[in-house]
Design a protein around this motif. Structure first.
Motif: not given
Length: 624
Positions: A25, A139, A169, A315, A607
């Protein structure tokens, strides 16, 4: 600072467990940050579309690219009291950003639904999934590559977790969450709850019930009980994503407006052009996640966050588990009593010292990590300060070192309870969570015959018909998990269960569904996984099976687990009509792909490198 050994150990194992996922990440978001503001690489036609509606200096600034441009992502609507105040925020934020040397654009809106309105209705089946829709909407808003940072406007149940998952994200972007605050106190929550129980017993009519509800939920702002919405606000502050002391300032006050302006100015400062680059993906690290867990437990916060915090952590490449929460709960004291865990509301909590005192006492006890990054700068100790307007200017002053009302808020050295408000239950019926901070000790262990239902309406009918009177029971409401019907809240069960308990019956609830951030005085084992609709043990329970809900030892048991295992599962007798109407047919793909509750009940890949859940895989015929 000396950190409590259990807090240190839990943090260390989360860090080790998450090492591969977190590294992946961070590499991704750092690569995105290293490429600089994406609008500098946009083609001329792309960029022209991005500033076409801007005017004057803003258009020129976007054209030349010399100033930080901040995205505003808003959950405004004027039906929901908590989000109605956001109607005026964009122009206030834009003006403050310009004064601080930047530019701001409203990048997009996200849906915001209210569990309080959809309770017991078909629309509630969209509620949990709305979190992931909000994350995707966030997003999309940020996908235009026009921005150097962001401001997130949201308050309530799924909205804030969705905004945060979406922001992560784009974890390379510095991001500030901007709260709106709670409504002023109305009818005390305890009095409202009494009227609800009287209505459940048929002793008062709908008009009296509506009058009580309207006197409690009476104006713009967040509902004042300590449910998921206000748990969101506390957690965002302890995560370091709000400005210090800003969560519970009422709407429409001078302090509220000054904090909103300050949030915008701070968002400019922490952007890369502003010189104090603080990406949100770097703020939300393993220590910050543990801090959020500790704050949730110490305040007796919402059970919904046993899923939301897991999803948020994943996340960011961090593998948080329910067992991590359970181990923290054993050493984190309960220092707040806010309804439904007490008579006070969040305004009383705020007046008693609020988040600033809570952070101070937990830091002093070694239960929080002080060495974290925040939007206010380095170190969580900054969040012990209180904002004030002095001579027309916003300043931060030292917050109280002592609680101003020990019936509401206490130091960690003299808590209401020695352990946290949430526990994890394990046993042959699966794994679930239970909120015990509002459950009296004498009600925390219940062994009684199961009474099994596949729909909350059937339970309520049985209650109204008197079929549940005069006996101890464990009400089992199954086929309410994420893959079954989106995991609706079953909060309408609370008054009826409370009536049975008040009559002297031993009562508990077991469900693979949700209750509420306002889960109350009846012991409720919720979020049970594996869920019944995917073949979990609850699908094999029958009326009369002796079930134990033991919140003291953390046990969810059945008297004869071997007999349970030999039975065939009972599937809910669903028809296609159960999954259509009120938009439910649009979420078939969500029901088919959603993960289990203990992994955040999310439709997104994560992730992290944690092992997969033991949740059974849905068979092809399960998709509805």
């Amino acid at each position: 600072m000396n950190v409590h050994p259990v807090v240190d150990e839990v943090t260390a194992r989360i860090t080790e467990r998450s090492s591969a996922g977190r590294a992946d990440y961070l590499a991704r978001i750092r690569a995105a940050a290293g490429r600089g503001p994406a609008r500098g690489r946009l083609g001329c036609a792309n960029l022209a579309h991005g500033f076409a509606a801007a005017e004057g200096p803003e258009k020129e600034g976007l054209r030349r690219g010399g100033k930080p441009n901040l995205a505003i992502v808003t959950s405004y609507n004027d039906m929901l009291s908590a989000h109605q105040p956001y109607v005026d925020y964009p122009p206030i934020l834009k003006e403050a950003v310009i004064r601080a040397g930047g530019i701001a654009q409203v990048a997009g809106g996200v849906p915001a639904m209210c569990d309080g309105i959809t309770q017991g209705r078909d629309g509630m089946q969209l509620s949990l999934f709305s979190r992931d829709v909000i994350a995707m909407s966030t997003a999309i808003a940020l996908s235009h590559d026009m921005f150097d940072g962001a401001m997130m406007l949201g308050v309530c149940d799924k909205i804030v977790p969705g905004l945060l998952i979406g922001a992560l994200s784009f974890g390379h972007l510095p991001t500030v969450f901007v709260p709106a605050g709670p409504m002023a106190s109305g009818l005390p929550n305890g009095e409202k709850a009494k009227v609800r129980q009287l209505h459940a017993e048929g002793k008062v009519g709908r008009e009296e019930l509506l009058e009580a509800e309207a006197a409690s939920y009476h104006s713009a702002g967040t509902c004042t009980f300590y449910g998921t919405a206000n748990s969101n606000q506390l957690l965002m502050e302890v995560l370091g994503l709000h400005l210090p002391g800003s969560s519970f300032v009422n709407p429409g006050t001078p302090l509220r407006e000054e904090l909103t302006r300050a949030a915008a100015a701070r968002a400019v400062s922490i952007s890369t052009p502003g010189g104090e680059t603080t990406p949100i993906g770097e703020i939300v690290d393993e220590k910050a996640i543990v801090n959020a867990c500790v704050a949730l437990l110490a305040s007796g916060g919402s059970t919904n966050h046993t899923m939301h915090l897991v999803a948020i952590a994943r996340a960011a490449g961090i593998a948080l588990t329910w067992d991590d929460l359970a181990d923290l709960s054993r050493v984190v004291p309960l220092v707040a009593r806010i309804y439904p865990n007490g008579s006070a509301d969040v305004n009383h909590f705020h007046a008693a010292g609020g988040i600033g005192f809570l952070v101070r006492t937990l830091l002093d006890a070694g239960l929080l990590h002080e060495d974290v990054r925040t939007v206010a700068g380095a170190g969580l100790r900054r969040y012990t300060a209180e904002p004030r307007v002095r001579d027309g200017e916003l300043v931060w002053e030292d917050g109280p070192s002592d609680s101003l009302d020990t019936d509401v808020l206490r130091p960690a050295t003299d808590p209401f309870a020695a352990d946290g408000g949430l526990k994890v239950l394990h046993g042959p019926l699966g794994t679930g969570v239970i909120k015990v901070s509002a459950v009296k000790p004498e009600h925390r262990v219940v062994t009684a015959p199961a009474v099994v239902f596949d729909d909350q309406a059937d339970f309520l009918t049985a209650f109204q018909d008197g079929r549940l009177a005069g006996r101890d029971l464990v009400a089992v409401i199954r086929h309410q998990g994420p893959a079954a019907n989106g995991m609706p809240e079953l909060h309408k069960l609370t008054p009826a269960l409370g009536v049975l308990q008040d009559r002297g019956q031993r009562v508990a609830l077991v469900t693979d569904g949700r209750m509420s951030g306002a889960s109350g005085k009846v012991p409720a084992a919720i979020h049970v996984t594996p869920e019944a609709s995917l073949g979990g043990p609850l699908s094999r329970l029958r009326d009369g099976d002796l079930v134990t809900v033991d919140a003291e030892r953390g046990v969810l048991d059945v008297a004869d687990p071997e007999a349970l295992h030999r039975r065939e599962p009972v599937d809910a007798a669903a028809t296609s009509a159960d999954w259509t109407g009120t938009g439910r047919e649009l979420f078939a793909a969500f029901r088919a792909t959603v993960g289990p509750a203990d992994r955040g009940a999310s439709v997104f890949p994560s992730y992290d490198a944690a092992p997969l859940s033991t949740q059974p895989t849905a068979e092809a015929g399960h998709v509805r």
